[in-house]
Design an enzyme around this catalytic site. Structure first.
Site, PDB file in Angstrom:
ATOM      1  N   GLU A 262       0.855  -1.189   0.000  1.00 26.30           N
ATOM      2  CA  GLU A 262       0.000   0.000   0.000  1.00 26.30           C
ATOM      3  C   GLU A 262       0.889   1.236   0.000  1.00 26.30           C
ATOM      4  O   GLU A 262       1.859   1.311   0.755  1.00 26.30           O
ATOM      5  CB  GLU A 262      -0.894   0.073   1.244  1.00 26.30           C
ATOM      6  CG  GLU A 262      -2.038  -0.908   1.312  1.00 26.30           C
ATOM      7  CD  GLU A 262      -2.888  -0.672   2.569  1.00 26.30           C
ATOM      8  OE1 GLU A 262      -2.748   0.396   3.213  1.00 26.30           O
ATOM      9  OE2 GLU A 262      -3.687  -1.561   2.913  1.00 26.30           O
ATOM     10  N   GLU A 316     -13.716   5.699  -0.588  1.00 26.20           N
ATOM     11  CA  GLU A 316     -14.673   4.820   0.088  1.00 26.20           C
ATOM     12  C   GLU A 316     -15.407   5.616   1.163  1.00 26.20           C
ATOM     13  O   GLU A 316     -14.862   5.881   2.236  1.00 26.20           O
ATOM     14  CB  GLU A 316     -13.948   3.616   0.683  1.00 26.20           C
ATOM     15  CG  GLU A 316     -13.236   2.769  -0.356  1.00 26.20           C
ATOM     16  CD  GLU A 316     -12.364   1.689   0.252  1.00 26.20           C
ATOM     17  OE1 GLU A 316     -12.910   0.697   0.802  1.00 26.20           O
ATOM     18  OE2 GLU A 316     -11.132   1.842   0.206  1.00 26.20           O
ATOM     19  N   LYS A 319     -15.829   4.389   5.100  1.00 27.33           N
ATOM     20  CA  LYS A 319     -14.713   4.098   5.997  1.00 27.33           C
ATOM     21  C   LYS A 319     -14.776   5.018   7.197  1.00 27.33           C
ATOM     22  O   LYS A 319     -15.160   6.184   7.101  1.00 27.33           O
ATOM     23  CB  LYS A 319     -13.370   4.291   5.275  1.00 27.33           C
ATOM     24  CG  LYS A 319     -13.091   3.240   4.215  1.00 27.33           C
ATOM     25  CD  LYS A 319     -11.681   3.347   3.679  1.00 27.33           C
ATOM     26  CE  LYS A 319     -10.684   2.692   4.603  1.00 27.33           C
ATOM     27  NZ  LYS A 319      -9.333   2.598   4.009  1.00 27.33           N
TER      28      LYS A 319
END
Length: 482
Positions: A262, A316, A319
């Site tokens: 990531e 998103e 989240k």
């Protein structure tokens, strides 16, 4: 090596230049995200060829079947304990969640947990992570899948006692026994060490001490390590800090590849967060993608390429946490770009100049790749039949479309059926030129075969050795040297 092998290899290296893969993290904590099939269709028209998800969502696994895109699936943190209990539990997890989708879906790795060792140290057992990894590897070993699918686990930078200077970095003292076991397993199995590395957080928390361009991969700042290494950007320093920590465990002479599982930069944050802007996000992720494609190493290991997974594909909106957590995406839920970023791919389908989105243009784009594997027009039928039998058998190709009632049964010829099976096998295994050999009977072509209904009818009569069209010279060259 045969006399023609070297010219063929040199030609293929010229036709298919070495460009390292670019991965992306695909999270689904949003109520406005497109269905997985549309996501898979979109990514086929981009340079992204690896996707990492955070579970084993069956819709996603099904959507990415026969796309040529590799998938990394995950065991959620809350399931690690159960899988660690015994091999039978690990086998049941794999049998129900992954096995039904392979080999049509190219699953290349399983991430056991995510930042497991630093997420909730009071309630998560370190030993359970190691045992779960070993149990799943045992399952793959028993099925003969351990070379195709690797087992690993992504870590946060918090597993390090310190990350600077990179050459002096070590793992946190309390994690050393666990990290020794994990790194030993990775070295033995050939799986990568995964690290989630975010220069953004370091800069956000210390803007007065860290140069912004250094955090944004600018390579204009020279930060010197006591051992003589010079760093132009923080990400390289973070990667080498992990490398030093691995070496400090005694694995300096073993091969352990590091993957950035990531890395990204948010386009929006809470009030007062001056680092989280669209301009900074665009700059960082553009440079991150360029770095991933370059195949370059780091100052400590300049010849060792580092695979990178951009975080993340979508914003998103469900989240939790700060606003930044919901704004790491390069795309909005409707498929539009959060900011301008080039993901174009010259060898991908539906590539209208690199445009992204789920509007009319994307919906009408041709599905599938723009490079295919077909049977050579004058290949011997007995050899093609053997290739067809292999693909539809041990090769794992679903050949129902070329059976009697299938959409691709006609024309009922060995050349046509073998071309169909060869191409599916070729796409399933990453479109490498060696996956289109089939004892010299396969041919890589950039000319789109005839399309009929939902199936691709790969009719050898439509591709002659004389070529035709702007790409014919490439096809003829391949024939001449094979």
């Amino acid at each position: 090596m045969s006399p023609t092998s070297l010219p063929l290899l040199l030609l293929l290296l010229w036709l298919f230049p070495a460009v390292s893969s670019v991965g992306v993290n695909y999270g689904t904590l949003g109520n406005n995200l497109p269905p997985p099939k549309k996501v898979a269709q979109l990514l086929q028209s981009t340079l992204i060829d690896k996707v990492k998800i955070y579970d084993t969502n069956p819709e996603i696994l099904d959507a990415f079947s026969n796309t040529g895109i590799d998938l990394i699936v995950a065991v959620e943190n809350q399931h690690v304990s159960n899988i660690s209990s015994d091999v039978a539990a690990a086998d049941e997890w794999f049998s129900t969640r992954v096995a039904p989708f392979i080999p049509a879906t190219s699953v290349v790795a399983i991430a056991v947990g995510n930042e497991y060792l630093t997420t909730d140290s009071d309630h998560l057992d370190q030993n359970a992570l190691v045992q779960a990894i070993q149990n799943l590897h045992g399952v793959l070993l028993a099925r003969g899948l351990h070379r195709k699918i690797k087992i690993t686990t992504p870590h946060s930078m918090a597993v390090l006692a310190s990350s600077f200077p990179p050459s002096s970095s070590t793992f946190a003292l309390e994690l050393i026994p666990t990290m020794t076991a994990i790194v030993g397993f990775l070295a033995d199995s050939g799986a990568p060490f995964m690290i989630n590395a975010y220069p953004y957080f370091a800069y956000r928390d210390n803007p007065g001490k860290i140069d912004l361009d250094y955090a944004l991969l600018g390579n204009t700042t020279a930060v010197r390590d006591p051992d003589g290494f010079v760093y132009g950007n923080m990400l390289d320093a973070q990667i080498d800090a992990v490398r030093s920590a691995i070496n400090a465990l005694g694995f300096g002479n073993r091969t352990v590849q590091i993957t950035v599982s990531e890395s990204g930069w948010p386009s929006k944050g809470d009030t007062g967060d001056k680092a989280a802007t669209q301009e900074n996000a665009k700059t960082y992720n553009t440079r991150l993608i360029e770095r991933a494609q370059s195949g370059k190493g780091t100052p400590m290991r300049p010849k060792e390429k580092v695979e990178v997974f951009v975080f993340s594909l979508f914003n998103e909106n469900k989240k939790g946490g700060k606003a930044t957590e919901r704004n790491f995406g390069i795309l909005n839920g409707d498929g539009s770009k959060v900011y301008e970023i080039d993901l174009s791919c010259s060898f991908c389908s539906g590539n209208g100049g690199g445009g992204l989105g789920f509007g009319e243009k994307a919906a009408n784009a041709v599905r599938g790749p723009s490079v295919w594997c077909v049977a050579k027009p004058h290949a011997a039928e007995e050899v093609l039949q053997a290739a067809l039998d292999f693909c539809c058998g041990a090769g794992g190709v679903d050949c129902r479309e070329i059976y009697g009632n299938g959409n691709c049964f006609e024309p009922n010829k060995v050349h046509a059926h073998s071309s169909y099976a060869m191409n599916v096998y070729y796409q399933m295994h990453g479109r490498n030129y060696w996956n289109c050999d089939f004892k010299g009977t396969g041919l890589v072509t950039f000319t789109d075969p005839t399309v009929m209904g939902d199936a691709v009818i790969l009719n050898s009569e439509s591709i002659s050795e004389e070529g035709g069209g702007e790409n014919s010279s490439l096809v003829v060259l391949l024939l001449l040297v094979s």
